[in-house]
Design an enzyme around this catalytic site. Structure first.
Site, short mmCIF file in Angstrom:
data_model
loop_
_atom_site.label_atom_id
_atom_site.label_comp_id
_atom_site.label_asym_id
_atom_site.label_seq_id
_atom_site.Cartn_x
_atom_site.Cartn_y
_atom_site.Cartn_z
N ASP A 10 -9.91 -0.95 -0.11
CA ASP A 10 -8.32 0.07 -1.53
C ASP A 10 -9.41 -1.24 -2.33
O ASP A 10 -10.34 -2.34 -2.01
CB ASP A 10 -8.00 -0.45 -1.01
CG ASP A 10 -6.97 0.13 -2.90
OD1 ASP A 10 -6.99 1.29 -3.27
OD2 ASP A 10 -6.00 -0.94 -2.75
N LEU A 11 -9.66 -1.12 -3.58
CA LEU A 11 -10.15 -1.33 -4.69
C LEU A 11 -8.89 -2.46 -4.96
O LEU A 11 -8.95 -3.75 -5.34
CB LEU A 11 -11.02 -0.49 -5.12
CG LEU A 11 -11.69 -1.34 -6.73
CD1 LEU A 11 -12.43 -2.10 -6.57
CD2 LEU A 11 -11.96 -0.20 -8.01
N ASP A 12 -8.11 -1.86 -6.29
CA ASP A 12 -7.47 -2.50 -7.17
C ASP A 12 -6.23 -3.28 -6.55
O ASP A 12 -5.04 -2.01 -5.44
CB ASP A 12 -6.14 -1.19 -8.25
CG ASP A 12 -7.39 -0.98 -8.43
OD1 ASP A 12 -8.35 -1.78 -9.81
OD2 ASP A 12 -7.55 0.64 -9.42
N THR A 18 -7.09 -5.64 -10.47
CA THR A 18 -6.32 -5.13 -11.81
C THR A 18 -6.04 -4.44 -11.82
O THR A 18 -5.23 -4.08 -12.97
CB THR A 18 -7.45 -4.03 -11.35
OG1 THR A 18 -7.29 -3.26 -9.67
CG2 THR A 18 -8.85 -4.42 -12.00
N LYS A 46 1.09 1.63 -8.18
CA LYS A 46 0.30 1.30 -6.99
C LYS A 46 -0.53 1.72 -6.63
O LYS A 46 0.26 3.03 -5.51
CB LYS A 46 0.48 -0.24 -6.14
CG LYS A 46 0.57 -1.26 -6.68
CD LYS A 46 1.27 -2.48 -6.30
CE LYS A 46 1.02 -3.89 -6.78
NZ LYS A 46 1.19 -5.72 -6.01
N SER A 115 -10.98 4.40 -2.25
CA SER A 115 -9.37 4.12 -3.58
C SER A 115 -9.88 5.29 -4.69
O SER A 115 -10.27 6.88 -5.04
CB SER A 115 -10.53 2.91 -4.58
OG SER A 115 -9.90 2.79 -6.14
N ALA A 116 -8.10 5.39 -4.93
CA ALA A 116 -7.89 6.31 -6.17
C ALA A 116 -8.55 6.19 -8.17
O ALA A 116 -8.21 7.01 -8.21
CB ALA A 116 -6.36 6.51 -6.22
N LYS A 146 -3.45 9.29 -1.74
CA LYS A 146 -2.56 8.45 -0.41
C LYS A 146 -1.22 8.86 -1.56
O LYS A 146 -0.46 8.55 -2.31
CB LYS A 146 -3.06 7.16 -1.32
CG LYS A 146 -3.99 7.00 -1.36
CD LYS A 146 -4.74 5.56 -2.01
CE LYS A 146 -5.97 5.20 -1.73
NZ LYS A 146 -6.08 3.81 -1.87
N GLU A 170 -5.73 -2.55 2.87
CA GLU A 170 -4.67 -2.02 1.44
C GLU A 170 -3.66 -2.27 1.13
O GLU A 170 -2.87 -3.53 1.39
CB GLU A 170 -4.08 -0.78 2.19
CG GLU A 170 -4.84 0.33 1.65
CD GLU A 170 -4.62 0.98 0.31
OE1 GLU A 170 -3.45 0.67 -0.73
OE2 GLU A 170 -4.90 2.27 0.16
N ASP A 171 -3.58 -2.27 -0.20
CA ASP A 171 -2.03 -3.32 -0.88
C ASP A 171 -1.12 -2.47 -1.48
O ASP A 171 -0.07 -3.03 -1.61
CB ASP A 171 -2.59 -4.00 -1.96
CG ASP A 171 -2.73 -3.08 -3.66
OD1 ASP A 171 -3.94 -2.43 -2.88
OD2 ASP A 171 -2.70 -4.31 -4.49
#
Ligand code: BG6
Ligand code: MG
Length: 219
Positions: A10-12, A18, A46, A115-116, A146, A170-171
């Site tokens: 995942d990114l953020d 971010t 999130k 990522s979303a 997600k 994932e966070d």
């Protein structure tokens, strides 16, 4: 002999911190509408798409809006968010991310983004890690958010690995659920009590040692 696995990030909140910028940008919209929007409320956003995030904020303030108004706020939010990214560089990578990416590459493993966000590519470019990714799946490529596993299933398909050979970092709760529903191995990055549905939990990437990565690679 080493086996090739798919490592999906995942990114953020996983690669870059971010969430604070998303919060500041949404806060400006919320303030202009006199909607109370706290850091706690921000947790609800999130892993959630931009469109759905706005709906959640409007629901928090019990505010009705036309599609035209919503479209305007979505543009405004993204312009504000992008203004925080202008000076972004590799210093904004979260601790331990780069060593893990390097280790996976050195060991000929496949890496994807799941990522979303529709801003994923410029962020990977600015932080200098775009070239690590064998596949990038972001908010421009999916129609189901997600916890729907779509984003990770597409990523695994592009990497040409089965779900059983895919590991997802994932966070967000929604992201962990998406990985689990997709029959992948979920690795929570952050608060283990919040991400208790994950197969594995780490506070951050500095807590992930090479023995753990080797175990996944050799599995
Ligand atoms: C997710 C974030 O990665 O991307 C959410 O966790 C965000 O907070 C979503 O709303 C969409 O991001 P963007 O950059 O397309 O607005
Ligand atoms: Mg995230």
């Amino acid at each position: 002999m080493k086996k090739t696995k798919g490592f999906i990030f995942d990114l953020d909140g996983v690669i870059v911190d971010t969430a604070k910028y998303h919060y500041l940008a949404w806060k400006q919209i919320a303030d202009s509408l006199s909607i109370e929007f706290t850091h706690e409320h921000n947790e609800l956003l999130k892993g959630v798409s931009r469109v759905r995030s706005l709906d959640i904020i409007l629901e928090l303030g019990n505010v009705q809006a036309t599609q035209e108004q919503k479209d305007q706020w979505l543009v405004q939010k993204n312009e504000e968010y992008l203004s925080y990214l202008v000076n972004m560089d590799e210093s904004e990578l979260l601790p331990g991310v780069l060593p893990v990416l390097n280790y996976l590459k050195e060991n000929q493993q496949l890496i994807a983004l799941g990522s979303a966000s529709k801003n994923a590519r410029p962020i990977l470019e600015k932080t200098g890690i775009l070239s690590y990714f064998d596949a990038i799946v972001d908010g421009n490529d999916v129609s189901n958010a997600k916890p729907d596993p779509e984003v990770f299933l597409i990523a695994a398909k592009l990497l040409n690995v089965p779900a059983s050979a895919a590991f997802v970092f994932e966070d967000s709760v929604a992201g962990i659920q998406a990985a689990n529903i997709g029959n992948m191995t979920s690795i929570g990055i952050g608060d283990a009590t919040i991400l208790h549905e994950a197969h594995y939990n780490f506070k951050d990437f500095t807590c992930i040692g090479t023995p753990f990565l080797n175990e996944l690679i050799q599995r």
